[in-house]
Design a protein around this motif. Structure first.
Motif, PDB file in Angstrom:
ATOM      1  N   ILE A 176     -27.093  -6.875 -32.954  1.00 34.80           N
ATOM      2  CA  ILE A 176     -27.747  -7.206 -34.221  1.00 34.80           C
ATOM      3  C   ILE A 176     -28.211  -8.657 -34.219  1.00 34.80           C
ATOM      4  O   ILE A 176     -29.314  -8.980 -34.683  1.00 34.80           O
ATOM      5  CB  ILE A 176     -26.791  -6.935 -35.399  1.00 34.80           C
ATOM      6  N   GLN A 177     -27.383  -9.562 -33.703  1.00 34.14           N
ATOM      7  CA  GLN A 177     -27.759 -10.975 -33.627  1.00 34.14           C
ATOM      8  C   GLN A 177     -29.020 -11.157 -32.777  1.00 34.14           C
ATOM      9  O   GLN A 177     -29.916 -11.920 -33.150  1.00 34.14           O
ATOM     10  CB  GLN A 177     -26.609 -11.798 -33.055  1.00 34.14           C
ATOM     11  N   ASN A 178     -29.074 -10.464 -31.655  1.00 41.38           N
ATOM     12  CA  ASN A 178     -30.253 -10.564 -30.793  1.00 41.38           C
ATOM     13  C   ASN A 178     -31.506 -10.051 -31.501  1.00 41.38           C
ATOM     14  O   ASN A 178     -32.587 -10.644 -31.397  1.00 41.38           O
ATOM     15  CB  ASN A 178     -30.034  -9.782 -29.496  1.00 41.38           C
ATOM     16  N   ARG A 179     -31.334  -8.947 -32.234  1.00 36.00           N
ATOM     17  CA  ARG A 179     -32.489  -8.387 -32.944  1.00 36.00           C
ATOM     18  C   ARG A 179     -32.945  -9.315 -34.073  1.00 36.00           C
ATOM     19  O   ARG A 179     -34.151  -9.540 -34.253  1.00 36.00           O
ATOM     20  CB  ARG A 179     -32.118  -7.011 -33.511  1.00 36.00           C
ATOM     21  N   LEU A 180     -31.997  -9.896 -34.809  1.00 36.96           N
ATOM     22  CA  LEU A 180     -32.357 -10.824 -35.880  1.00 36.96           C
ATOM     23  C   LEU A 180     -33.029 -12.068 -35.322  1.00 36.96           C
ATOM     24  O   LEU A 180     -33.961 -12.618 -35.931  1.00 36.96           O
ATOM     25  CB  LEU A 180     -31.107 -11.210 -36.685  1.00 36.96           C
ATOM     26  N   ALA A 181     -32.559 -12.527 -34.161  1.00 37.28           N
ATOM     27  CA  ALA A 181     -33.180 -13.691 -33.525  1.00 37.28           C
ATOM     28  C   ALA A 181     -34.640 -13.396 -33.165  1.00 37.28           C
ATOM     29  O   ALA A 181     -35.510 -14.255 -33.314  1.00 37.28           O
ATOM     30  CB  ALA A 181     -32.390 -14.087 -32.281  1.00 37.28           C
TER      31      ALA A 181
END
Length: 361
Positions: free
Chosen positions: A175-180
């Motif tokens: 999720i962090q990678n996608r939000l980034a």
């Protein structure tokens, strides 16, 4: 020395020597073995850390694991090593897949000495997942990464505890990678949803799309900057209170009519790098940041008469570090990346030494 301090020391050494490491064997000796040692395992005890553990697989005999961490005579972690900076694509981890299947270990680690990717069998029992549930970068880690890494240390290793959090870690990271990605390039579906929430049934024309794409990116950047600023202010409040009680001088706001100063992520990272460099000489609590419009000052004891350096990061394409000579004149040094601050460690230490010597006279 604390766990995180040991990692910082290793990080600094690797940063300065990684260009000299050209082979897998050199990577093991200078990067990976020290990392395993920091986790608390004795790399010189074959009953605890076994290099090239033989793991026979069907008709294949003599297959070897680069390193196996043992507990009570059984493997608990397997390490497959590539040379420094080598490709860690899962397609290059075929050996680790095979080893994982035929040993009792529940964790496989694929590493090139810089990045450590931790795998387990969340999808199917006894079959290593294709995606890691945790990744640790020795040159770029945060405190939350260190807390997760601690779970693999000898003193705190508990299989059930790690497996309990592994699933959450895996999806949190995704999720962090996608939000980034969304922060730098918001997908059309997300921008459409935002515009609908704010504009109702107004048509999602190309003009509206372009307008709200820019607004969404700007909103992400401002939100992130404000959160970083709030956390830094909260972390430094006790230190500022202490200085006020000692009647230390306070720098007035440079331009009160200008917008509120926002500490960027680069400035926060630079501040922590300076703390890491100097923590072996003085308490990190004595190193304080004061941000301004044109630069971010790092001071000793929150005293404007004791500048350590200045981070001039307003232009990401022209990063500069201001260091001070014996006359307290600022000398600007260009940086190719924030990590280049380590190149000026000796000057920063000399500045601290001059202040401490003057205080004793």
């Amino acid at each position: 020395m604390d766990f995180i301090d040991q990692l910082r020391v290793l990080s600094t050494r690797i940063l300065n020597t990684k260009s000299l490491i050209q082979t897998e064997e050199a990577t093991k000796n200078s990067m990976i073995m020290p990392f395993i040692q920091i986790l608390g395992y004795n790399v010189f005890d074959p009953l605890e850390v076994t290099p090239e553990l033989i793991a026979d697989i069907g008709t294949k005999k003599g297959e070897k694991v680069d390193y196996a961490i043992l507990k009570d005579g059984q493997p608990i972690m397997l390490f497959e090593c590539k040379k420094a900076g080598g490709d860690l694509n899962i397609n290059n981890a075929s050996q680790l897949f095979r080893y994982f299947h035929v040993t009792a270990a529940r964790f496989g680690v694929l590493t090139n000495g810089l990045v450590y990717r931790f795998f387990t069998d969340l999808e199917q029992p006894n079959k290593m997942d294709e995606k890691p549930f945790f990744e640790f970068n020795i040159l770029d880690f945060k405190e939350r990464d260190v807390e997760e890494l601690k779970k693999f240390a000898k003193a705190s290793f508990d299989l059930d505890t790690i497996l309990t959090t592994a699933n959450d870690l895996k999806y949190t990271r995704a999720i962090q990678n996608r939000l980034a990605e969304w922060m730098t390039n918001p997908p059309e579906e997300f921008v459409r949803l935002i515009s609908y929430e704010l504009l109702g049934n107004k048509r999602f024309t190309p003009v509206v799309k372009d307008q709200f794409t820019l607004i969404t990116k700007r909103a992400f950047e401002q939100l992130l900057g404000e959160r970083i600023n709030e956390r830094l202010k909260g972390a430094m409040t006790p230190e500022k209170t202490l200085v006020i009680e000692q009647s230390a001088p306070i720098i007035p706001s440079e331009n009160t009519s200008e917008p509120q100063v926002v500490t960027t992520e680069d400035e926060a990272e630079g501040f922590h790098l300076v703390r890491a460099i100097l923590r072996e000489f003085i308490s990190p609590k004595r190193i304080v940041m004061r941000d301004a419009q044109s630069y971010c000052a790092i001071l000793l004891d929150d005293n404007n008469r004791k500048p350590i350096c200045r981070l001039r990061f307003n232009n990401p394409q022209n990063l500069r570090l201001g260091i001070f000579n014996e006359k307290k004149e600022e000398l600007l040094q260009p940086l190719e990346s924030i990590d280049d601050i380590f190149n000026f460690a000796d000057q920063l230490k000399a500045t601290i030494s001059s202040y401490e010597t003057a205080a004793k006279e």
